[in-house]
Write a protein that holds these residues in place. Structure first.
Motif, short mmCIF file in Angstrom:
data_model
loop_
_atom_site.label_atom_id
_atom_site.label_comp_id
_atom_site.label_asym_id
_atom_site.label_seq_id
_atom_site.Cartn_x
_atom_site.Cartn_y
_atom_site.Cartn_z
N GLU A 417 0.85 -1.12 0.01
CA GLU A 417 0.07 -0.03 -0.12
C GLU A 417 1.01 1.33 0.06
N LYS A 418 0.73 2.01 -1.06
CA LYS A 418 1.80 3.23 -1.14
C LYS A 418 0.94 4.61 -0.70
N ALA A 419 1.90 5.34 0.03
CA ALA A 419 1.29 6.58 0.47
C ALA A 419 1.35 7.49 -0.61
N SER A 420 2.06 7.49 -1.78
CA SER A 420 2.07 8.50 -2.83
C SER A 420 1.39 7.76 -3.95
N PRO A 421 0.27 8.44 -4.75
CA PRO A 421 -0.31 7.75 -5.82
C PRO A 421 0.78 8.18 -7.08
N ASP A 422 1.92 8.78 -7.03
CA ASP A 422 2.52 9.15 -8.12
C ASP A 422 3.80 8.25 -8.25
N VAL A 423 4.08 7.61 -7.50
CA VAL A 423 5.42 6.80 -7.19
C VAL A 423 5.56 5.70 -8.39
N ASN A 424 6.95 5.81 -8.75
CA ASN A 424 7.16 4.86 -9.99
C ASN A 424 8.25 3.92 -9.16
N LEU A 425 7.94 2.61 -9.32
CA LEU A 425 8.74 1.59 -8.98
C LEU A 425 9.59 0.97 -9.82
N VAL A 426 10.92 1.39 -9.89
CA VAL A 426 11.79 0.89 -11.06
C VAL A 426 12.84 0.12 -10.55
N PHE A 427 13.06 -1.17 -11.50
CA PHE A 427 14.11 -2.05 -11.27
C PHE A 427 15.13 -2.09 -12.23
N SER A 428 16.41 -1.63 -11.91
CA SER A 428 17.46 -1.85 -12.89
C SER A 428 18.80 -2.68 -12.50
N SER A 429 19.65 -3.04 -13.69
CA SER A 429 20.86 -3.65 -13.23
C SER A 429 22.02 -2.87 -13.87
N THR A 430 23.19 -3.27 -12.88
CA THR A 430 24.58 -2.72 -13.41
C THR A 430 25.27 -3.96 -13.11
N SER A 431 26.36 -3.55 -13.94
CA SER A 431 27.79 -4.50 -13.82
C SER A 431 28.76 -4.17 -12.91
#
Length: 434
Positions: A417-431
């Motif tokens: 349940e997120k408090a902010s309706p505008d939040v973007n949850l992003v997953f990214s990778s790095t070497s």
């Protein structure tokens, strides 16, 4: 038939020297055999990097010293940047005086870096009038009796440097243009050290606290913008040692509380979490906008989580939070059997928390970098922010390539349940290693 053009030899001198600066010095010197136009190009270098392994054989050792002298004396102009990283195979320290004296005689040095990977070596610095950057690692530093200070020194880095109380304070006080200090120092006698920074131009300070210092204080640094605090505390450290580090770092943090960018490690946070009192940190960071936390978070318990919340309460306009979880299996090897993460205790902390201004009004970005899989503590911290940050816009989870986030973890976070309706949850990778 048109004659072939030797484009490599036709390059301008500044391009040739730029290429040679990318090579080890021995390879740069060997280019003198390429052609007549390359014969003396390396002598125009103003930046040298020596990676040396001094052998046990005295004759070979002397050969290295003579080669160094030849290269330095052959340079046609001043030596601006010099880096020496060396390792001595025997138990005798390398005599650095001859190296530094040759560099001093060339004149014009602006950047000096010496990284010692052998036994502690004594070093006495000549008066490099133009020196702007000084980096020393694992050396015993002694200043000459007539030391006048490096009037142009801006960046001072001392890591594991053994020095007297008189010399360390003289070095700091005489560096009137000092803008950055980083590292940690040890006393060359039985006494602990006091470091006092009265440095009006100082903008960045990073200190690694150990029990070798009595205090590190910043009494005058109106331009200070960034600070980093870390401590050497193990998982089984005595409570007395943690109390000492907490006392040292709390005074230091009170001095630098006006910074806008602050970095802190979990070992230091651990020091403020020893008592039953929810939070022993009384410093208010009223201008802080960016906070960076790093370390092994598998050892986080309820008290450390309470201290984490206390930090956020003391940073009312915080906009960006960056957490680096260094939970690599190799790092954790020594903790096996000593500390076990308690999922139940951590999950008890994940709830709505009132009275944290930055979560209610200002925090807009959370970045969590994980070197291994996302453990229960890292998950808990992400869930806590999602649950409480009202205006957050981006939560980014960065993982090392090859340690992809489990689909179940992605699903669990998406269901929070997120408090902010505008939040973007992003997953990214790095070497990269964080």
């Amino acid at each position: 038939m048109a004659q072939e053009v030797d484009r490599l030899s036709a390059l301008p001198l500044d391009i040739k020297t730029s290429v040679l600066r990318l090579l080890p010095i021995e390879d740069a010197v060997r280019t003198s055999s390429l052609s007549h136009s390359w014969r003396h190009v390396w002598t125009h270098l103003s930046s040298l990097c020596f990676l040396l392994s001094f052998p046990d054989d005295p004759d070979l050792h002397l050969w290295w010293v003579e080669l160094f002298a030849y290269i330095i004396s052959s340079l046609r102009g001043p030596l601006i940047d010099f880096y020496l990283c060396y390792y001595a195979h025997d138990n005798e320290p390398v005599d650095l005086f001859c190296f530094l004296n040759l560099i001093f005689l060339k004149g014009g040095l602006q950047k000096l870096s010496i990284d010692n990977n052998g036994c502690l070596a004594l070093i006495q610095l000549p008066y490099f009038r133009s020196l702007r950057v000084l980096y020393l690692c694992h050396l015993h530093l002694v200043l000459p009796d007539d030391f006048l200070g490096f009037e142009h020194l801006e960046d001072l880095s001392l890591y594991g440097v053994c020095i007297s109380q008189k010399d360390i304070q003289l070095l700091i006080d005489s560096s009137k243009n000092l803008r950055m200090f980083q590292g940690h120092v040890d006393s060359d006698d039985a006494n602990t050290l006091s470091l006092i920074f009265n440095s009006p131009l100082l903008s960045d300070i990073q200190y690694y606290f150990t029990d070798s210092v009595k205090q590190v204080r910043v009494i005058n640094a109106p331009n200070l913008e960034k600070a980093h605090v870390s401590a050497c505390i193990g998982a089984t450290s005595a409570k007395e040692e943690c109390a000492l580090i907490a006392a040292l770092t709390s005074k230091f943090m009170a001095d630098i509380a006006a910074v806008s960018d602050f970095e802190l490690d979990f070992e230091t946070i651990k020091c403020f979490s020893q008592d039953v009192v929810p939070c022993g940190l009384g410093v208010q960071f009223l201008q802080l906008r960016s906070l960076h936390l790093e370390g092994i978070v598998s050892t986080l318990d309820e008290r450390l989580f309470a201290t984490f919340c206390c930090l956020l309460k003391n940073m009312p306009i915080l906009e960006s939070l960056d957490i680096k979880c260094l939970d690599d299996p190799n790092v954790l090897e020594g903790l096996v059997g000593l500390v076990e993460p308690d999922a139940f205790k951590v999950n008890k902390c994940i709830k709505k928390a009132d009275g944290i201004s930055c979560l209610e009004q200002s925090l807009r970005r959370l970045t969590v970098s994980v070197t291994n899989s996302i453990n229960v503590v890292a998950m808990g911290m992400i869930r806590f922010i999602l649950l409480n940050a009202n205006v957050i816009e981006l939560v980014e989870i960065i993982y090392r390539r090859g340690n992809e986030v489990e689909p179940s973890t992605v699903e669990e976070l998406n269901l929070v349940e997120k408090a902010s309706p505008d939040v973007n949850l992003v997953f990214s990778s790095t070497s990269d290693w964080f």
